[in-house]
Design a protein around this motif. Sequence first.
Motif, PDB file in Angstrom:
ATOM      1  N   UNK A  40      64.298  43.271  64.225  1.00 56.60           N
ATOM      2  CA  UNK A  40      63.431  44.453  64.308  1.00 56.60           C
ATOM      3  C   UNK A  40      62.612  44.591  63.025  1.00 56.60           C
ATOM      4  N   UNK A  41      63.276  44.433  61.876  1.00 56.72           N
ATOM      5  CA  UNK A  41      62.578  44.621  60.597  1.00 56.72           C
ATOM      6  C   UNK A  41      61.586  43.495  60.339  1.00 56.72           C
ATOM      7  N   UNK A  42      61.961  42.258  60.655  1.00 57.74           N
ATOM      8  CA  UNK A  42      61.045  41.131  60.429  1.00 57.74           C
ATOM      9  C   UNK A  42      59.813  41.281  61.320  1.00 57.74           C
ATOM     10  N   UNK A  43      60.014  41.704  62.573  1.00 57.54           N
ATOM     11  CA  UNK A  43      58.885  41.912  63.482  1.00 57.54           C
ATOM     12  C   UNK A  43      57.955  42.997  62.952  1.00 57.54           C
ATOM     13  N   UNK A  44      58.549  44.086  62.499  1.00 59.74           N
ATOM     14  CA  UNK A  44      57.753  45.192  61.953  1.00 59.74           C
ATOM     15  C   UNK A  44      57.006  44.767  60.685  1.00 59.74           C
ATOM     16  N   UNK A  45      57.699  43.971  59.868  1.00 58.35           N
ATOM     17  CA  UNK A  45      57.091  43.481  58.623  1.00 58.35           C
ATOM     18  C   UNK A  45      55.863  42.632  58.936  1.00 58.35           C
ATOM     19  N   UNK A  46      56.018  41.705  59.875  1.00 54.27           N
ATOM     20  CA  UNK A  46      54.896  40.825  60.251  1.00 54.27           C
ATOM     21  C   UNK A  46      53.746  41.633  60.823  1.00 54.27           C
ATOM     22  N   UNK A  47      54.084  42.635  61.618  1.00 56.50           N
ATOM     23  CA  UNK A  47      53.042  43.463  62.232  1.00 56.50           C
ATOM     24  C   UNK A  47      52.235  44.172  61.151  1.00 56.50           C
ATOM     25  N   UNK A  48      52.940  44.680  60.156  1.00 55.71           N
ATOM     26  CA  UNK A  48      52.218  45.398  59.093  1.00 55.71           C
ATOM     27  C   UNK A  48      51.410  44.440  58.232  1.00 55.71           C
ATOM     28  N   UNK A  49      51.960  43.248  57.979  1.00 51.34           N
ATOM     29  CA  UNK A  49      51.248  42.311  57.109  1.00 51.34           C
ATOM     30  C   UNK A  49      49.992  41.788  57.793  1.00 51.34           C
ATOM     31  N   UNK A  50      50.016  41.635  59.125  1.00 46.09           N
ATOM     32  CA  UNK A  50      48.818  41.171  59.829  1.00 46.09           C
ATOM     33  C   UNK A  50      47.941  42.344  60.237  1.00 46.09           C
ATOM     34  N   UNK A  51      48.542  43.500  60.510  1.00 44.10           N
ATOM     35  CA  UNK A  51      47.776  44.645  61.005  1.00 44.10           C
ATOM     36  C   UNK A  51      47.246  45.546  59.902  1.00 44.10           C
ATOM     37  N   UNK A  52      47.617  45.277  58.672  1.00 41.57           N
ATOM     38  CA  UNK A  52      47.044  46.047  57.575  1.00 41.57           C
ATOM     39  C   UNK A  52      47.865  47.241  57.148  1.00 41.57           C
ATOM     40  N   UNK A  53      49.028  47.458  57.748  1.00 40.13           N
ATOM     41  CA  UNK A  53      49.875  48.561  57.294  1.00 40.13           C
ATOM     42  C   UNK A  53      50.555  48.213  55.979  1.00 40.13           C
ATOM     43  N   UNK A  54      51.298  49.163  55.442  1.00 44.46           N
ATOM     44  CA  UNK A  54      51.987  48.941  54.166  1.00 44.46           C
ATOM     45  C   UNK A  54      53.343  48.288  54.435  1.00 44.46           C
ATOM     46  N   UNK A  55      53.500  47.023  54.036  1.00 43.72           N
ATOM     47  CA  UNK A  55      54.779  46.349  54.311  1.00 43.72           C
ATOM     48  C   UNK A  55      55.916  46.780  53.386  1.00 43.72           C
ATOM     49  N   UNK A  56      55.603  47.437  52.274  1.00 47.15           N
ATOM     50  CA  UNK A  56      56.629  47.672  51.246  1.00 47.15           C
ATOM     51  C   UNK A  56      57.810  48.499  51.753  1.00 47.15           C
ATOM     52  N   UNK A  57      57.580  49.616  52.463  1.00 42.00           N
ATOM     53  CA  UNK A  57      58.750  50.375  52.924  1.00 42.00           C
ATOM     54  C   UNK A  57      59.647  49.572  53.863  1.00 42.00           C
ATOM     55  N   UNK A  58      59.040  48.715  54.683  1.00 37.09           N
ATOM     56  CA  UNK A  58      59.847  47.899  55.610  1.00 37.09           C
ATOM     57  C   UNK A  58      60.624  46.846  54.824  1.00 37.09           C
ATOM     58  N   UNK A  59      59.941  46.217  53.855  1.00 37.42           N
ATOM     59  CA  UNK A  59      60.610  45.216  53.031  1.00 37.42           C
ATOM     60  C   UNK A  59      61.758  45.857  52.249  1.00 37.42           C
ATOM     61  N   UNK A  60      61.522  47.083  51.753  1.00 36.85           N
ATOM     62  CA  UNK A  60      62.573  47.785  51.008  1.00 36.85           C
ATOM     63  C   UNK A  60      63.774  48.056  51.930  1.00 36.85           C
TER      64      UNK A  60
END
Lengths: 238, 238
Positions: B87-107
Amino acid sequence: MRFTSQTSADGVTERSFTLGEIPGVLWTPEDAEPRALVLIGHGGGQHKQAPGVTARGLRLAAELGFAAAAIDAPAHGDRPRTADHDRLVTELRARMTGGGDPVPVLAEFHTLLAAQIVPDWCAVLDALGDLGPVGYWGMSLGCALGLPLVAAEPRIRAAVVGLSGTSLASPEAAAKVTVPVRFLLQWDDERVPRTEALALFDALSSPEKTLHANPGGHDAVPAFEADSASRFLARHLG
Amino acid sequence: MRFTSQTSADGVTERSFTLGEIPGVLWTPEDAEPRALVLIGHGGGQHKQAPGVTARGLRLAAELGFAAAAIDAPAHGDRPRTADHDRLVTELRARMTGGGDPVPVLAEFHTLLAAQIVPDWCAVLDALGDLGPVGYWGMSLGCALGLPLVAAEPRIRAAVVGLSGTSLASPEAAAKVTVPVRFLLQWDDERVPRTEALALFDALSSPEKTLHANPGGHDAVPAFEADSASRFLARHLG
């Protein structure tokens, strides 16, 4: 350059000298040609044979086989104060006891001393002749006066500086420094605001520069940093 | 602990092991009892035998006579991903490609992994038995997962960490660390804001902690810092 005294102990020869108005001291290995020369700038209120300066000169000679030289900064040690020095020192004392901000006065004092000591050091380098690659070591006042020297003197190939910041040392001089630099910062320095020390490190143009930060106040640099600084100088001058 | 392979070269023995679900690797001096043990935490997206991890393990064994151990972090190397990881890796990839902030997900990902790897490391320490004083070495993800470990595991006496900041590693865990720490910071780190890295160093409670900052990006730590980190570990564990 006139040598006025000479003593040897533990493999190191210490000679006092004068060059015109400049009093200095030179440490060299007793039985070998020096492999390099390190100029040591003393701290504020100190002089060419303050305990920390002498200890560093002896170690550089004994452990690395380097020569090391120290001179009194203008208005320090055996050197007289001019009317300008007197005016600034009086103003500084008045602010320190009267509650004013001493930093602008101290900064002006450092700027004046830097303008005077840079040609002094260059003349000493000329007079000493070739003792190998040249480095510089100076903290606090020795950093504020050393950065303009390192920026101006192409013979200097590496420098250990620190315990100063952008109010007391010149970021413009730092920006002209391009040789490898070791920069020491005390995390809880009561005399140098952390952000100003970080900004001074930031201002250095050197492609190789390393900040070492340790907890504690201005006078609490850990002993292992001296060993590390020696290795840094050996790596770049040895 | 089950050893699954063994090779020796240049005076170092490398053994792969599994402990329950945990795959790991152990480097030891070939012909001598190890003088200490260093746990190596790999970086994000890496694994127990990533080139930097293997190189460090080999050097610690060959040059210092230390043992070194690395394990795959959960969701890394040979270890499976759980539904939470996915779930977290999918969300991380989505933010990194979609322009969202990946930092909270990575944290959040780092917090999850830290909770899982701390007991893993403690179990590995138990299974390895006494190989001498214990240290930790880990940058970036290896720092974020290492700080809670160093805080929780009293057998660890010194740590080399860094390339992380207060968004990706826990300042609360850092505040529980009291052993000597070497902290590496890259001045132009494109992944870790400088102020957050400085704040993470600041959060450490260790009376002896030293920040080493060098110019360059996340992956440009100078080679001389590896030598210096080895000396730091030798000083505290040797």
